[in-house]
Design an enzyme around this catalytic site. Structure first.
Site, PDB file in Angstrom:
ATOM      1  N   HIS A 169       0.802  -1.218   0.000  1.00  0.00           N
ATOM      2  CA  HIS A 169       0.000   0.000   0.000  1.00  0.00           C
ATOM      3  C   HIS A 169       0.838   1.273   0.000  1.00  0.00           C
ATOM      4  CE1 HIS A 169      -3.821  -2.161   1.771  1.00  0.00           C
ATOM      5  NE2 HIS A 169      -3.250  -2.823   0.764  1.00  0.00           N
ATOM      6  N   GLU A 261     -13.230   1.441  -4.528  1.00  0.00           N
ATOM      7  CA  GLU A 261     -13.938   2.718  -4.542  1.00  0.00           C
ATOM      8  C   GLU A 261     -13.485   3.644  -5.659  1.00  0.00           C
ATOM      9  OE1 GLU A 261     -14.396   3.087   0.347  1.00  0.00           O
ATOM     10  OE2 GLU A 261     -13.235   4.591  -0.769  1.00  0.00           O
ATOM     11  N   TYR A 271     -12.565  10.174   4.353  1.00  0.00           N
ATOM     12  CA  TYR A 271     -13.201   9.136   3.537  1.00  0.00           C
ATOM     13  C   TYR A 271     -13.383   7.812   4.286  1.00  0.00           C
ATOM     14  CZ  TYR A 271     -13.246  12.441  -0.205  1.00  0.00           C
ATOM     15  OH  TYR A 271     -13.543  13.551  -0.962  1.00  0.00           O
ATOM     16  N   TYR A 282     -10.088  -9.238   5.657  1.00  0.00           N
ATOM     17  CA  TYR A 282      -9.793 -10.521   5.032  1.00  0.00           C
ATOM     18  C   TYR A 282     -10.054 -11.696   5.958  1.00  0.00           C
ATOM     19  CZ  TYR A 282      -7.948  -8.411   0.825  1.00  0.00           C
ATOM     20  OH  TYR A 282      -7.839  -7.714  -0.346  1.00  0.00           O
TER      21      TYR A 282
END
Length: 391
Positions: A169, A261, A271, A282
């Site tokens: 990420h 998204e 957000y 997960y």
């Protein structure tokens, strides 16, 4: 920060999401059945083949710059037949790390500057983990009498903070404001969840910077104690960002198990990640869905099952007039090209075409053609493909 050291590291293929690679591959393979079009309305022409390409961009003369995950930046002719390595950047390519986005400066025609992003564990004056880095260089003549171009004067401008361990990420997407004065940069939450809500961290945020990589003046949350670079927060893994013709800023990000998204990015808004998501963890734990009363900015479009969104492009060309103003997204686990209908500040799902390979990047060519960049190795789905109207 010190100038970037140039070298060629070892290649590792990226995966997406916040689960281990094998788990993510197993849980994210179901393609979204809605809006799938089997009969593609475009012809496909293979332009070139690369080794784990991540991003591409067009230059004013029609040539392209292409990044490969392991650290190479290539200058490629418009027809794909000629290529030259213009830089080898030292990156940390473990997991989802590597050399990432690349975009020419708004004044490229005169400055020859190019901005790019990558992951690294070697950051001057900082230790304890890895970070996504924003850097720039200048594309200039070789100077050695051999012709061609070289990306020189490379300097690191900004890195996500705090540094954390792990290989996921990073995000690292780049977009310039329509007036060319500011740079918007995405920093993922590094699979650590809570940094997305931490006002002092730049992780899990959309950042607005000057062209020199400094926090832009007037950012909306600085007076509230946030890091002065923060534009919006509560994001997960932001792998696409782009302005439309009206100046609206759109972003797409990977959700967890479900909940990918598309967001309209508004200054100062939260957000929701990891406190709200239309997906689940997960391990099966629930995450509250977005609701009108939760205080978070909800996505304009979300997917469950996931599409694993890669690059984002908003189409402005004339070759496909019916799609002008729409967003296009590369699908990784879905192996698809996805179209999203944009209508002002609203969005809705459009078409989804099966491409038979993981699509990492989508760009618009100078002639209005759509280009998609596959996510695989050279000789195995690492191709650049040009899409033109079917005749």
């Amino acid at each position: 920060m010190r100038p970037v050291t140039l070298a060629l590291p070892v290649l590792l293929i990226a995966c997406s999401g916040n689960a281990p690679a094998a788990q993510e591959a197993a849980t994210a393979t179901a393609a979204n059945p809605a809006a799938t079009v089997l009969d593609k309305p475009f012809a496909q022409t293979v332009v070139a083949d690369f080794d784990a390409p991540w991003a591409m961009t067009f230059l004013p003369d029609g040539s392209m710059l292409v990044t490969e995950k392991q650290g190479r930046i290539l200058l490629v002719s418009a027809d794909g037949k000629k290529r030259e390595v213009v830089a080898n950047v030292t990156v940390d390519s473990a997991g989802q790390g590597g050399l990432m986005d690349i975009v020419p400066a708004p004044d490229f025609a005169t400055s020859q500057r190019v901005y790019f992003s990558y992951s690294s564990s070697q950051i001057e004056g900082q230790s304890g983990g890895k970070a996504v880095i924003l850097a720039r260089g200048r594309l200039r003549p070789d100077g050695g009498g051999k012709g061609g171009e070289r990306l020189g004067e490379i300097e690191a401008l900004f890195n996500g903070t705090p540094l954390v361990p792990g290989n996921g990420h990073y995000s690292g997407r780049i977009a310039f404001s329509p007036d060319g004065k500011y740079l918007f940069f995405t920093a993922g939450e590094r699979q650590k969840f809570e940094p997305a809500q931490d006002p002092k961290a730049t992780l899990g945020k959309v950042l607005r910077l000057t062209l020199d990589g400094k926090p832009a003046p007037g950012n909306p949350l600085a007076a509230q104690g946030f890091h002065p670079a923060v534009w919006s927060y509560g994001h997960r893994n932001l792998l696409g960002i782009a302005f439309d013709a009206q100046g609206n800023l759109w972003e797409q990000e990977m959700g967890p198990k479900g909940g990918d998204e598309v967001n309209l990015i508004l200054p100062g808004k939260n957000y929701g990640w990891p406190r709200a998501s239309n997906g689940s963890h997960y391990d099966g734990r629930d995450i509250p869905d977005h609701t009108p009363s939760d205080g978070f900015e909800a996505p304009k479009v979300s997917w469950n099952p996931v599409i694993s969104p890669g690059g984002l492009m908003i189409y402005s060309g004339n070759l496909f007039p019916a799609w002008k103003g729409d967003a296009f997204i590369g699908g990784l686990s879905s192996q698809a090209l996805i179209r999203v209908d944009l209508n002002g500040t609203n969005a809705a799902k459009g078409d989804q075409w099966d491409m038979g390979a993981r699509i990492r990047e989508v760009e618009q060519g100078p002639d209005g053609a759509i280009y998609v960049l596959e996510d695989g190795k050279d000789g195995s789905q690492g191709r650049l493909i040009k899409l033109t109207p079917r005749t």
